[in-house]
Each structure stands twice: as C-alpha cells, then as structure tokens.
Design a protein around this motif. Sequence first.
Motif, PDB file in Angstrom:
ATOM      1  N   THR A 142       0.873  -1.178   0.000  1.00  0.00           N
ATOM      2  CA  THR A 142       0.000   0.000   0.000  1.00  0.00           C
ATOM      3  C   THR A 142       0.906   1.223   0.000  1.00  0.00           C
ATOM      4  OG1 THR A 142      -0.150  -0.134   2.419  1.00  0.00           O
ATOM      5  CG2 THR A 142      -1.948  -1.128   1.148  1.00  0.00           C
ATOM      6  N   CYS A 175       1.239  -4.105   4.212  1.00  0.00           N
ATOM      7  CA  CYS A 175       0.341  -2.977   4.462  1.00  0.00           C
ATOM      8  C   CYS A 175       0.415  -2.561   5.917  1.00  0.00           C
ATOM      9  CB  CYS A 175      -1.096  -3.344   4.087  1.00  0.00           C
ATOM     10  SG  CYS A 175      -1.792  -4.735   5.011  1.00  0.00           S
ATOM     11  N   GLN A 180      -1.488   3.375   5.529  1.00  0.00           N
ATOM     12  CA  GLN A 180      -1.911   2.662   6.729  1.00  0.00           C
ATOM     13  C   GLN A 180      -3.312   2.066   6.704  1.00  0.00           C
ATOM     14  OE1 GLN A 180       0.190   1.825   9.452  1.00  0.00           O
ATOM     15  NE2 GLN A 180       1.497   2.271   7.699  1.00  0.00           N
ATOM     16  N   HIS A 181      -4.040   2.143   5.615  1.00  0.00           N
ATOM     17  CA  HIS A 181      -5.358   1.506   5.565  1.00  0.00           C
ATOM     18  C   HIS A 181      -5.537   0.814   4.225  1.00  0.00           C
ATOM     19  CE1 HIS A 181      -9.592   0.678   5.655  1.00  0.00           C
ATOM     20  NE2 HIS A 181      -9.622   1.011   6.923  1.00  0.00           N
ATOM     21  N   HIS A 199     -11.641  -1.643  -0.726  1.00  0.00           N
ATOM     22  CA  HIS A 199     -11.987  -2.763   0.137  1.00  0.00           C
ATOM     23  C   HIS A 199     -12.059  -4.094  -0.608  1.00  0.00           C
ATOM     24  CE1 HIS A 199     -13.003   0.646   2.759  1.00  0.00           C
ATOM     25  NE2 HIS A 199     -12.536  -0.162   3.683  1.00  0.00           N
ATOM     26  N   GLY A 248      -2.722  -1.141   8.393  1.00  0.00           N
ATOM     27  CA  GLY A 248      -3.919  -1.798   8.892  1.00  0.00           C
ATOM     28  C   GLY A 248      -4.709  -2.447   7.772  1.00  0.00           C
ATOM     29  N   HIS A 256     -14.091  -0.737  11.955  1.00  0.00           N
ATOM     30  CA  HIS A 256     -14.672   0.591  11.749  1.00  0.00           C
ATOM     31  C   HIS A 256     -15.600   0.928  12.905  1.00  0.00           C
ATOM     32  CE1 HIS A 256     -13.048   1.114   7.735  1.00  0.00           C
ATOM     33  NE2 HIS A 256     -13.173  -0.191   7.661  1.00  0.00           N
ATOM     34  N   HIS A 290     -11.992   5.074  12.303  1.00  0.00           N
ATOM     35  CA  HIS A 290     -11.709   3.650  12.484  1.00  0.00           C
ATOM     36  C   HIS A 290     -10.522   3.504  13.415  1.00  0.00           C
ATOM     37  CE1 HIS A 290      -8.704   4.366   9.327  1.00  0.00           C
ATOM     38  NE2 HIS A 290      -8.085   3.325   9.821  1.00  0.00           N
ATOM     39  N   CYS A 296      -8.156  -3.925  11.344  1.00  0.00           N
ATOM     40  CA  CYS A 296      -8.909  -2.673  11.468  1.00  0.00           C
ATOM     41  C   CYS A 296     -10.381  -2.986  11.661  1.00  0.00           C
ATOM     42  CB  CYS A 296      -8.765  -1.818  10.216  1.00  0.00           C
ATOM     43  SG  CYS A 296      -7.168  -1.048  10.054  1.00  0.00           S
ATOM     44  N   GLN A 345      -8.455   1.575   1.800  1.00  0.00           N
ATOM     45  CA  GLN A 345      -8.600   2.934   1.286  1.00  0.00           C
ATOM     46  C   GLN A 345      -7.402   3.383   0.459  1.00  0.00           C
ATOM     47  OE1 GLN A 345      -9.508   5.409   4.666  1.00  0.00           O
ATOM     48  NE2 GLN A 345     -11.486   4.447   4.973  1.00  0.00           N
ATOM     49  N   THR A 346      -6.472   2.476   0.185  1.00  0.00           N
ATOM     50  CA  THR A 346      -5.302   2.874  -0.589  1.00  0.00           C
ATOM     51  C   THR A 346      -5.704   3.189  -2.033  1.00  0.00           C
ATOM     52  OG1 THR A 346      -2.993   2.348  -1.061  1.00  0.00           O
ATOM     53  CG2 THR A 346      -4.560   0.555  -1.342  1.00  0.00           C
ATOM     54  N   CYS A 382      -7.394   0.651  14.491  1.00  0.00           N
ATOM     55  CA  CYS A 382      -6.714  -0.609  14.279  1.00  0.00           C
ATOM     56  C   CYS A 382      -6.278  -1.153  15.627  1.00  0.00           C
ATOM     57  CB  CYS A 382      -5.486  -0.416  13.379  1.00  0.00           C
ATOM     58  SG  CYS A 382      -5.946   0.046  11.715  1.00  0.00           S
TER      59      CYS A 382
END
Length: 119
Positions: A6, A62, A14-15, A45, A64, A110, A115, A108, A18-19, A117
């Motif tokens: 990511t 990655c 870090q997510h 996702h 989270g 939500h 959110h 992670c 959502q990258t 982690c």
Amino acid sequence: MKVAVTYENEQVFQHFGQTSEFKIYDVEDGKVTSSKVVSTGGKGHGSLAGFLKDAGVDTVICGGIGGGAKTALAELNIRVLPGVSGKVDEQVESLLAGNLVYDPTIQCSHHGEGHKCHD
C-alpha cells in the motif's frame, strides 16, 4: 514473487481498503528486478483482492487491514503482512532479507466516523 505495498508518498499507506495506489515489485532470486506504482482505479476494500490477483501479486505489505480483506486475500492465496510502516522500498528490502517487522494480528475495525486498528 510479486509483492504489492500500500503506497502513499513513498510510505506504507496505513489503511489497505482505502489505498489509492500500490507499489508492485517483481522479485527474482531474492532481488527486486522492477517496480512500479499503480493506481487502484478507485477500487476499494473487497475489490482490491481481485485487483491484486489479476496483477499476479502473491504477497501484500500494508499497515492496517480489515478482517474481510484478510479473508479475501487468503482465499486467493495472497500472503498478507500487516502492521508495517515506513518507506516502502526499505520494507521490501527487509522482507527479502528475512527481517521484515510485521504483526499478523493487526486488524482494522470501523467505529462510527473513524476507524481504529487493534490486535
């Protein structure tokens, strides 16, 4: 081996879900032979697992990552190495050297507008 990380501004994003970009590395004989930054094209996702499989990726680094994404990647035989931060190139070199620091328990969840982690 093909490794995807990511990516945002040369750092591990870090997510996972959502990258907007991955840096993908081709590895042969324990050495990076090429790398490129690729856009996810707005995918997020659940669709990212298929995106990575179509790109031939077998390992993901990655920060989270959610449980659903972990499961989707595992079903496609893509190894997930979460809980990583820092410069992407350095993390891939650490992986190849056998000393990447990651945490397989990172997941992670939500909660409302944000959110969190946690292990």
